[in-house]
Design an enzyme around this catalytic site. Structure first.
Site, PDB file in Angstrom:
ATOM      1  N   GLU A 187      35.399 -17.007 -35.747  1.00 55.50           N
ATOM      2  CA  GLU A 187      35.651 -18.433 -35.528  1.00 55.50           C
ATOM      3  C   GLU A 187      34.728 -18.884 -34.405  1.00 55.50           C
ATOM      4  OE1 GLU A 187      39.886 -19.259 -34.891  1.00 55.50           O
ATOM      5  OE2 GLU A 187      40.391 -17.791 -36.449  1.00 55.50           O
ATOM      6  N   GLU A 237      45.038 -12.853 -35.460  1.00 47.23           N
ATOM      7  CA  GLU A 237      45.860 -13.067 -34.268  1.00 47.23           C
ATOM      8  C   GLU A 237      47.207 -12.361 -34.337  1.00 47.23           C
ATOM      9  OE1 GLU A 237      45.113 -14.224 -31.484  1.00 47.23           O
ATOM     10  OE2 GLU A 237      43.548 -15.741 -31.640  1.00 47.23           O
TER      11      GLU A 237
END
Ligand code: IPT
Length: 907
Positions: free
Chosen positions: A445, A381
């Protein structure tokens, strides 16, 4: 903006026969120039009485003006006075710090050595020339915040200090400065190719003696895989130093857009692992790291992404030894810039370039010799930009043997695998169909394990099986980051943080103390490497192993009549290779009078390093004999007895129509119930079911008695159940009939008006006198929900009301037992038609809804029992897709029937 300084070039993490001195233990410490006291290293000062932890997910807890950090910057001074052991050699030496959060100024004997940055990365400082036999004074000044904090915005607690080990290492002249072993495997020829840099290599078991650096050597070997982690012990040596090494032969490749290891496609059945301990934070003790690995292996986890930083190196050596595929991820996340539309994000700012590449270099150099690592990950991220691209290209040059992963490169410009997080089933299906980017696809994820859930795992598994290049994923996440405090586990906000993200840090498959949650049991079942199912002809055993056969397994069966074992035996399964299947005839089975289930279990035939012989790896159930049809009760007359209506063993209030007594038991209910204490997934951001439910008023339904009809044959109570303020509701008619000691209830439910939302549940609620023991025949032993029910098998189970509860750190709906044919609790025996779900607890759904920590739940003197036709699924909307259409519960016409019998005298 730059990296730390003063340290020596990064190298692999190893121990050798050179002298070393661990400096872990008790150090002097003071915070912000306060009084000196003692502190344990490794550890965080916030967990040792200085300051407190703080949790934010994405937002920086300080103004965003890189590289500046607040002047009010908690600063810890560490001091250790140490003597050298006797015979400490007169050689160069380094001080090694495995992790300092967030930066440390290191001084030895009043000489400044440099500064560490990159909290989860090692730094070594040359100190040989400064050492004295005794009274060496090592000081480290650690700041909580530094420019590096901008690169360390992972979703976790902000906690500081020297949280990994510190050691003094002699580095003998002429020793092994660093080493690198190349051990590839050719699956066609079955041979391994071995070469070494940095010293001579000997591997006695392979009769390799003194292989010279740069020379390569091919020989027949057994390959390393997560399923069969074959390691060869060797030693890299020079005249001055010997380094024990463990070698695993394996080759990672991408061919035709498919990621393979040793020529076989791999599927990651993985988890994201943060380093967390409820008392020690990220200073995870070694035995706890081992506990993680064993728990993973025992629940069919085959891969770990080290989210979002390199773990303590010990963890990686466990992955080598026990067998887990690893994505080693760099200590990098700048997520908080997303709140600013990524303005000023370091990832594309050349001033940060050196820091980015430095972090990658330190990870790759430290970890390069681990066979378990199959992919390098740039971080998490951090949006996209040239600094990330530079990390990728540095990595490819340095280590062409492993592909590069990073999720944030949406266009796949500088990565080798296409990676996404939380893509819905539909989107993964589309990615599979289109083979997007022509690369292997993984979900770095998925299936957010926050609170009760995740739901929908098996549907992901189907996609991993349907498309070759859809190669699995990593559950978010392994462990709840709760911190032990005041008799419960604390989460964001519990330490008075002005800015926090509450319980979003509680989203693991294991509780903070590593008790497996139902989600882990579900994972273990969904991702079994062997699948056992029934076919027309008998039993099918399919292998989902990528590398090994089934020789390590034995197959046993039991046959149960209404949950009582009547026969058992061993199943002969033909030898099969990885990915193959076998069909076997049913064993000879006795006739049964009830429901006949055959359960086949695959278990370890011999002890493995990670579990005992007999550990069940996979199981399946086959329905062999259908249950005989039940006869609905009837025939007993309803009688008016003064102020009560008596019907068989039931007593009713003639005005409300409510059952008040069952035999000798005083009851409250049953009444229609639609509410459940919302789960984290119900409260999720993408599909806020909870908001719709509360707006509709489902937590405060009112019951209006329309009519109580009495007939000689029974009682019919007409009601309308609806929330205040709205016009929609449910018509619920309760039909009571009785015979002997059986009291039968059928509820007919008809939606009235336009329903604006789904239903949390559809069923009956009642309260019983306090009860303890519970027994049922249905799915168990654990909880099960519509979209998370694979781990629950059909059987007869006993428990207690307390043990039925799942203590989710943030209280919410839990403990549902599915498909009960019958239930016995508190003196009542309840039969389904054919089945029902139930929860039983010592508090109400309203209490559960209001609770914020487990110890807010105080047992009352009644047991609150819900008997359900259905509950809404779980989904993963706390971060990701909501409940799949087939598991959503809509207001609809329905009938639901149960029979109540006093338990006394029933067996
Ligand atoms: C994703 C993060 O990568 C992970 O660290 C964690 O925060 C997770 O979400 C939620 O628990 S990022 C999100 C924007 C999908």
């Amino acid at each position: 903006m730059g990296p730390g300084f003063g340290s020596v070039a990064p190298r692999s993490f190893f121990t050798s026969d050179a002298a070393s001195l661990s400096l872990d233990g008790t150090w002097d410490f003071r915070l912000d120039e306060g009084d000196w006291g003692a502190i344990t290293v490794p550890g965080h000062w916030q967990l040792q009485g200085h300051g407190s932890p703080a949790y934010t997910n994405v937002r920086y807890p300080f103004p965003v003006e890189p590289p500046f950090v607040p002047s009010d910057n908690p600063t810890g001074d560490y001091r250790l006075v140490f003597d050298l052991p006797e015979n400490w050699p007169d050689e160069p030496a380094v001080l090694r710090f495995d992790g300092v959060d967030s930066c440390g100024l290191i001084c030895l004997n009043d000489v400044e050595l440099g500064v560490t940055r990159g909290s989860r990365l090692p730094a070594e400082f040359e100190v040989g020339h400064l050492l004295r036999p005794s009274g060496n004074v090592l000081t480290v000044r650690v700041h909580q915040w530094s420019a590096g904090s901008y690169l360390e915005d992972q979703d976790m607690w902000w906690m500081s200090g020297i949280f990994r080990s510190v050691a003094l290492l002699s580095r003998p002249r002429g020793g092994v400065a660093d080493y690198e072993i190349h051990a590839s495997y050719d699956h066609v020829t079955g041979s391994g190719t071995l070469s070494v840099e940095g010293g001579l290599l000997s591997v006695p078991e392979l009769e390799v003696t003194d292989l010279l650096p740069g020379q390569s050597f091919s020989l027949a070997v057994e390959p390393w895989s997560a399923e069969s982690p074959r390691l060869y012990d060797g030693v890299v040596h020079t005249d001055a130093e010997r380094v024990p090494v463990r070698i695993g032969f394996r080759t990672v490749e991408i061919s035709d857009g498919v990621l393979t290891v040793n020529g076989s496609r791999v599927v990651f059945r993985g988890v994201n692992r943060h380093e967390h301990h409820p008392r020690f934070g990220r200073a995870v003790p070694r035995e706890v790291a081992l506990q993680d690995v064993l728990l993973m292996k025992r629940h069919n986890v085959n891969a770990v992404r080290t989210s979002h930083y390199p773990p303590d190196p010990y963890f990686l050596s466990l992955c080598d030894e026990y067998g887990l595929w690893v994505i080693d991820e760099c200590d990098l996340e700048t997520h908080g810039f997303g709140e600013l539309g990524w303005a000023g994000n370091p990832s594309d700012d050349p001033r940060w370039a050196e820091s980015y590449v430095d972090r990658m270099r330190r990870m790759v150099e430290r970890d390069k010799n681990h066979p378990s690592i199959v992919l390098w990950s740039l971080g998490n991220e951090s949006h996209t930009g040239r600094n990330l691209a530079a990390m990728a290209s540095w990595t490819r040059d340095r280590d062409p043997s492993r592909p590069v992963h990073y999720e944030g490169d949406f266009a796949c410009e500088y990565v080798d695998v296409y990676s996404r997080m939380y893509a819905s089933h539909d989107e993964v299906e589309q990615i599979g169909r289109e083979h997007a980017h022509g690369l292997p696809f993984i979900l770095c994820e998925f299936a957010h394990a926050m609170g009760n859930g995740p739901g929908g795992m098996i549907e992901y598994r189907e996609l991993f099986e349907r498309y070759e290049h859809v190669q699995g994923g990593f559950i978010w996440e392994w462990i709840d980051h709760g911190l032990e405090r005041d008799g419960h586990f604390a989460y964001g906000g519990d330490f008075g943080e002005p800015l926090h993200d509450g319980n979003f840090v509680i989203d693991g498959l294991v509780f903070p103390d590593r008790t497996p949650s139902p989600g882990l049991a579900e994972f273990g079942k969904v991702f079994e490497p062997i699948r056992i199912t029934g076919t027309e002809a008998g039993i099918r055993v399919e292998s989902f192993y990528d590398h090994v056969g089934m020789d390590h397994l034995r197959f046993d069966w039991v046959y149960e009549d209404d949950g009582v074992e009547v026969a058992s035996g061993t199943l002969e399964v033909p030898r099969t290779t990885a990915g193959a299947r076998a069909d076997i005839a049913l064993p000879e089975l006795p006739a049964v009078s009830g429901e006949g289930w055959l359960t086949v279990r695959a278990s370890l035939a011999a002890p493995a390093s990670w579990a005992d012989a007999g550990h069940v790896v996979a199981w399946g159930q086959i329905l062999v004999a259908e249950p005989p049809p039940a006869t609905p009760p009837g025939g007993v007359e309803l009688v008016h007895l003064g102020a009560v209506l008596r019907h068989g063993i039931g007593e009713f209030d003639p005005v409300t129509g409510l059952l008040t007594k069952l035999g000798e038991l005083t009851l409250d209910g049953p009444r229609l119930d639609l509410w459940r204490a919302p789960t984290d997934n119900d409260r999720g951001s993408d599909h806020p079911e909870e908001r719709a439910w509360r707006d509709a008023g489902l937590h405060r339904l009112q019951h209006r008695v329309v009519d109580v009809e009495t007939h000689p044959s029974g009682l019919v109570v007409h009601t309308r159940v609806a929330p205040p303020a709205w016009g929609f509701g449910m018509l619920a008619d309760y039909h009571w009939t009785a015979d002997g000691d059986r009291l039968h209830l059928r509820v007919d439910i008809t939606p009235d008006g336009e329903w604006p939302c789904t239903l949390p549940r559809l069923g009956l609620r009642m309260a019983l006198p306090a009860a303890d023991a519970v027994e049922w025949f249905g799915r168990g032993p654990g909880e099960a929900y519509a979209d998370s029910r694979q781990a629950a098998r059909i059987g007869r189970f006993t428990s207690t009301v307390d043990a039925l509860q799942t203590p989710y750190v943030f209280p919410q709906e839990n403990g549902n037992r599915a498909d009960a044919r019958w239930l016995r609790i508190g003196g009542v025996h309840i039969e389904g038609e054919p089945v029902f779900d139930f929860t039983a607890r010592r508090w109400t759904s309203e209490d559960l809804d209001a609770a914020r920590h487990t110890d807010d739940l105080v047992p009352g003197d009644r047991v609150h029992l819900n008997l359900d036709l259905a509950q809404h699924g779980l989904g993963t909307a706390s971060c990701g897709p909501g409940v799949l259409p087939q598991y959503r519960l809509h207001a609809r016409k329905a009938s639901f029937a149960v029979t109540f019998v006093p338990a006394s005298g029933r067996s």
